[in-house]
Design a protein around this motif. Structure first.
Motif, PDB file in Angstrom:
ATOM      1  N   THR A   1       0.845  -1.189   0.000  1.00  0.00           N
ATOM      2  CA  THR A   1       0.000   0.000   0.000  1.00  0.00           C
ATOM      3  C   THR A   1       0.882   1.241   0.000  1.00  0.00           C
ATOM      4  O   THR A   1       1.805   1.350   0.810  1.00  0.00           O
ATOM      5  CB  THR A   1      -0.923   0.040   1.225  1.00  0.00           C
TER       6      THR A   1
ATOM      7  N   TYR B   1      -7.938   3.828  -2.829  1.00  0.00           N
ATOM      8  CA  TYR B   1      -8.961   3.949  -1.802  1.00  0.00           C
ATOM      9  C   TYR B   1      -8.857   5.312  -1.136  1.00  0.00           C
ATOM     10  O   TYR B   1      -7.793   5.897  -1.054  1.00  0.00           O
ATOM     11  CB  TYR B   1      -8.790   2.867  -0.728  1.00  0.00           C
TER      12      TYR B   1
ATOM     13  N   CYS C   1      -7.507   0.129   2.931  1.00  0.00           N
ATOM     14  CA  CYS C   1      -6.383  -0.183   2.052  1.00  0.00           C
ATOM     15  C   CYS C   1      -5.173  -0.724   2.813  1.00  0.00           C
ATOM     16  O   CYS C   1      -4.123  -0.960   2.221  1.00  0.00           O
ATOM     17  CB  CYS C   1      -5.984   1.024   1.210  1.00  0.00           C
TER      18      CYS C   1
ATOM     19  N   LYS D   1      -5.160  -0.398  -7.474  1.00  0.00           N
ATOM     20  CA  LYS D   1      -6.429   0.028  -6.900  1.00  0.00           C
ATOM     21  C   LYS D   1      -6.192   1.165  -5.903  1.00  0.00           C
ATOM     22  O   LYS D   1      -5.180   1.193  -5.193  1.00  0.00           O
ATOM     23  CB  LYS D   1      -7.115  -1.132  -6.178  1.00  0.00           C
TER      24      LYS D   1
ATOM     25  N   GLN E   1      -1.802  -1.114  -3.955  1.00  0.00           N
ATOM     26  CA  GLN E   1      -2.928  -0.276  -3.584  1.00  0.00           C
ATOM     27  C   GLN E   1      -2.417   1.109  -3.215  1.00  0.00           C
ATOM     28  O   GLN E   1      -1.281   1.260  -2.760  1.00  0.00           O
ATOM     29  CB  GLN E   1      -3.676  -0.876  -2.385  1.00  0.00           C
TER      30      GLN E   1
END
Length: 338
Positions: A7, A64, A70, A62, A30
């Motif tokens: 992340t 968030y 996340c 992706k 992420q």
């Protein structure tokens, strides 16, 4: 090498560029974006509308807006936020961690008042949640505009344990993003932070049309100043000849991508700092770092004349040419004296 779940906290230009690098390296990536609109655009259109919007992001990345969401089941968390927000954000995500995650900061700066580096802030905030051995930094000459286009880049992973440094190296390594290891965490961080002050100075030299001789002297003596601070804090001398010392100093003082150099350039042209900051959508870390390092130098009685000169220009409205005159008319010195 198995894929890692990573992340990136922060969807600015460097966070966006690193997301692409990490995806290229085969990781599950992420991103956390403070603005919900940015997260939505990354997910739906695969671009970051505010930063590096000319780069298409892989569909596998992706984004968030929810920080807790996340951070579920992540192997590594990368802090790609402005340095002055690191403490606050780290505190917010601390309850979401279980202690096994590798924490990496790419923010460059020295905290005002405490004089702590970014890794030191993480160690302090994460006490009781993650071990110091799980914390590291990724620094080096790496403008986001080039990293995001997968142009050849070399950086340094530094951590409090060799194991963590190697995990960071393996996670980010691609054919166009080469990662070296250095165990001198404080040296890497001092070099990567203080060079932003010197980049503001180099920009002033260019903006005021003071010449190449002046800029060469500035970069050289700036390296000396950076090294002096580092050695006082326990760093290794050789670190400042490497990527996070001389390498980062060269690129930040000379590149048109450099936000810190841009601030200095505009000051050299006669603009006021407040007006420059208000017009920027990105943070020039060197402004806040100038205050931290100048205060640290006074407290520790360390001679850092360039830092003092830039402080006087940024915060005391001293004319850049007057500040240069003060530097040029200091008492004569031997060159190599630490």
């Amino acid at each position: 090498m198995s894929k890692r779940n990573v992340t990136i906290v922060g969807a600015g230009s460097f966070g966006t560029a690193l997301a692409l690098v990490l995806d290229t390296a085969g990781n599950n990536v992420q991103m956390w974006a403070r603005e919900e609109n940015i997260a939505n655009q990354i997910n739906e259109k695969h671009i970051n509308p505010s930063y590096l919007n000319d780069i298409d992001l892989p569909e596998g990345i992706k984004a968030y807006n929810d920080l807790e969401q996340c951070l579920k089941s992540q192997d590594m968390v990368v802090f790609a936020t402005p340095s002055h927000t690191l403490r606050e954000l780290a505190g917010k995500l601390k309850p979401c961690l279980d202690g096994h995650e590798i924490l990496v900061t790419v923010a460059k700066g020295i905290e005002n008042d405490t004089f702590k580096t970014m890794s030191q802030i993480l160690v302090e905030v994460m006490e009781g949640t993650t071990y110091e051995d799980n914390i590291g930094v990724l620094y080096g000459p790496s403008h986001a505009e080039e990293v995001g286009k997968l142009k050849p880049t070399t950086v340094v992973a530094a951590a409090y344990s060799t194991r963590t440094a190697r995990i960071i190296q393996e996670t980010f390594l691609t054919p166009m993003f080469r990662v070296y290891i250095n165990n001198d965490v404080i040296g890497v961080e001092i070099g990567g932070s203080v060079k932003n002050i010197m980049a503001i100075a180099a920009g002033i030299v260019d903006g005021a049309e003071l010449g190449d001789n002046a800029k060469a002297a500035l970069i050289t003596r700036g390296l000396h100043e950076m090294k002096r601070m580092g050695l006082m804090m326990g760093a290794h001398s050789d670190t400042f000849s490497g990527l996070t010392g001389m390498g980062d100093l060269i690129v930040t003082c000379t590149s048109t991508h450099s936000r810190n150099r841009s601030v200095g350039f505009r000051i050299g042209k006669g603009e006021k700092l407040d007006d420059i900051i208000d017009s920027m959508n990105m943070v020039a870390e060197g402004v806040k770092t100038t205050k931290s390092v100048r205060d640290w130098a006074i407290k520790n009685n360390v001679e850092m004349p360039i830092t003092h000169a830039i402080y006087s220009v940024l915060f005391e409205n001293v004319d850049p040419r007057d500040a240069l005159y003060e530097l040029m008319t200091r008492d004569p010195k031997d060159e190599i004296v630490m």
